[in-house]
Design a protein around this motif. Sequence first.
Motif, PDB file in Angstrom:
ATOM      1  N   TYR A 215      65.992  -4.000  16.984  1.00 20.61           N
ATOM      2  CA  TYR A 215      65.206  -3.345  18.032  1.00 20.61           C
ATOM      3  C   TYR A 215      66.116  -2.563  18.986  1.00 20.61           C
ATOM      4  CZ  TYR A 215      62.230  -2.794  22.150  1.00 20.61           C
ATOM      5  OH  TYR A 215      61.543  -2.271  23.228  1.00 20.61           O
ATOM      6  N   PRO A 238      58.121   1.371  14.193  1.00 17.52           N
ATOM      7  CA  PRO A 238      57.194   0.238  14.099  1.00 17.52           C
ATOM      8  C   PRO A 238      56.435   0.250  12.784  1.00 17.52           C
ATOM      9  CG  PRO A 238      56.396   1.891  15.654  1.00 17.52           C
ATOM     10  CD  PRO A 238      57.800   2.269  15.304  1.00 17.52           C
ATOM     11  N   THR A 241      50.943  -0.274  14.644  1.00 17.25           N
ATOM     12  CA  THR A 241      50.674  -0.122  16.073  1.00 17.25           C
ATOM     13  C   THR A 241      49.189  -0.362  16.329  1.00 17.25           C
ATOM     14  OG1 THR A 241      52.456   1.475  16.354  1.00 17.25           O
ATOM     15  CG2 THR A 241      50.759   1.450  18.047  1.00 17.25           C
ATOM     16  N   GLU A 264      53.662  -3.100  17.309  1.00 20.58           N
ATOM     17  CA  GLU A 264      53.502  -2.624  18.676  1.00 20.58           C
ATOM     18  C   GLU A 264      52.056  -2.784  19.147  1.00 20.58           C
ATOM     19  OE1 GLU A 264      56.851   0.908  19.291  1.00 20.58           O
ATOM     20  OE2 GLU A 264      54.714   1.420  19.149  1.00 20.58           O
ATOM     21  N   VAL A 273      56.088  -5.378  22.127  1.00 21.59           N
ATOM     22  CA  VAL A 273      56.653  -5.288  20.781  1.00 21.59           C
ATOM     23  C   VAL A 273      56.841  -6.695  20.227  1.00 21.59           C
ATOM     24  CG1 VAL A 273      58.582  -4.468  19.386  1.00 21.59           C
ATOM     25  CG2 VAL A 273      57.815  -3.134  21.369  1.00 21.59           C
TER      26      VAL A 273
END
Length: 434
Positions: A215, A238, A241, A264, A273
Motif C-alpha cells: 500500500y 485497488p 471499489t 476501497e 482501504v
Amino acid sequence: LTTVLKYDPPPPDDMLGGGPEYDIYLEELGSDGFGSTWWDEPFITTPNQKFATYIIVDNDFFGIRTPGLNGLRVTIAHELHHAIQVGSYGVWTSVPNWDFQFYEITSTWIEDVVYPSVGDYLFEVPKYFTRFRDAQERSYSLSFYPRKGSPDPFFPGYERIVWAQYLSARFGPDIIRQIWERMKTKSYLRAASDLLLEKGTSLESEFATFSTWNYYTADRANTTLYYPKGNLYPRFAPNTTAIFAGMTATISSGAYPLSTQILEFRTPTDTVVAVVANVSTGSAQTSALYVPQSMRVTLSSSNLDKAYQNLMDGKTVSLDVENGHLWRIKYIGAVSDAITTTNVHPSPNPFLFTRSSELIVPFAGVAGKEVTVSIYSTSLDLLFSNMYTGSASFGREEVVVPAQDFRSQVSSGVHFLVMKYDGQMHWWKVAFIQ
C-alpha cells in the motif's frame, strides 16, 4: 555472487564446452532478447534434480529497453544466478510449476543487488501493482506461474521482485541465500517457512506485513519504514471499489491462496482501504492455487453481527470468510494513510454459534504468549477454560478461540469471558446464543 554473497558456484559441465570454464555464448537475440540459461539432463536426481548449464546472451544489446553495457551487466547477473540455482541448489520437479516463479523473483532481485544503479527491473514492477490479476480483478497468488498451454497472462516472476526486496529489507540480503540453502532439501515455500520460524516469525505473518507494504508506494512511500525504493513504484491499483452512502456497503469477491487484495470503500469524508491477505501457504503449493476462496468485507454505520472492528470515526467493518485463521486484514484511512481501527472488545458480541466460527479477543501484549481463556456463568461457575498462544497480524495482537472448543460447554446467555496472562487478568461480558 560466490565471493561476496557466498552462493555456491555453478557446477562444471565435464568439459562439454571445450574447457573447465563456465560457458557463455553470444547470439543475435533480437529486440526482445536479453539472455537465457540452458541445461540438458540432470547430473543429480535426488532429492531434487541438479543440472550443469550454459548461458546465451545477446551479442550487441542494441534496440532493447536497457541497451549497451548496462543491459549486459544485469543479464549476466540474472542468468548466472539461474545457473547457480539449478546447478547448486536444484529443481523440485514434484511441486507445481517447479517453483520457477521464485527462481525469477530472486534472479531479478540479484540484478539490483549487484548493479543497483541500472534499474532494469523497474520496467517489471508496475505489472505486479497494476496488472497481476485475473479477469475478475482478483490478484494472483504470490506462487502463481503461467502453466504451459494456459490462457493466463505471462507473469513469470520478474514483477514480484518486491517480495525478495521485502524479505531483504526485513532480514538482510542473506535471507535469500539462506532460503536457497534450505531448498537443497525441500521446496521453496517449505524452505522459506522453516527459515522464518527460526527467525521468530512465520511465512504467514511476513506475507501479511508484505501486503501492507504494497500500500505504501508512489506518493504514499516511506523509504525508511517500507520499501527503500518504494517511491519509484506505482500505487497498488485497488482490486474492487464500493461507494459507502451512509448505512452499509459490502464487497464480495475472492482471493487466491497467498495473495493480496486491496479493497476501497469511498465515503463522503475518506476512503477506507481494506488490505486483505489470504495467508493459506499450504494451499499455495497445490492445485488449489488456482481456486480463489470467497470473502466478503462489510463497512457499516452500526454494529455488525459478525466479528467486527471499530473504526475511529464510529463505523464498523467485518471480514466474512471460512477458516478465519488463514486470513489477515488491515484497514487504512486513505486521507491520513494511518491504521484506522481502534482497540476493540471481544467479537462478535453477541456470539451466535450458528454464524461465527471464532471468538476473537484483541489485546496488546499477548503476541507469542501463553494465554488462558475462560468462560464463567454470572454465578461464577466455570464453563470452559483452555490455553492459547497469542498472535499478531497487521500490527494487531489477539487471541483466537475456535467456537468448536467451547460450543458444547457454553449455553445461551450472558457470561463472563476472562483472559489471564503474565499474572494479569482481564474480563468482559459476552452474550452467547446457541
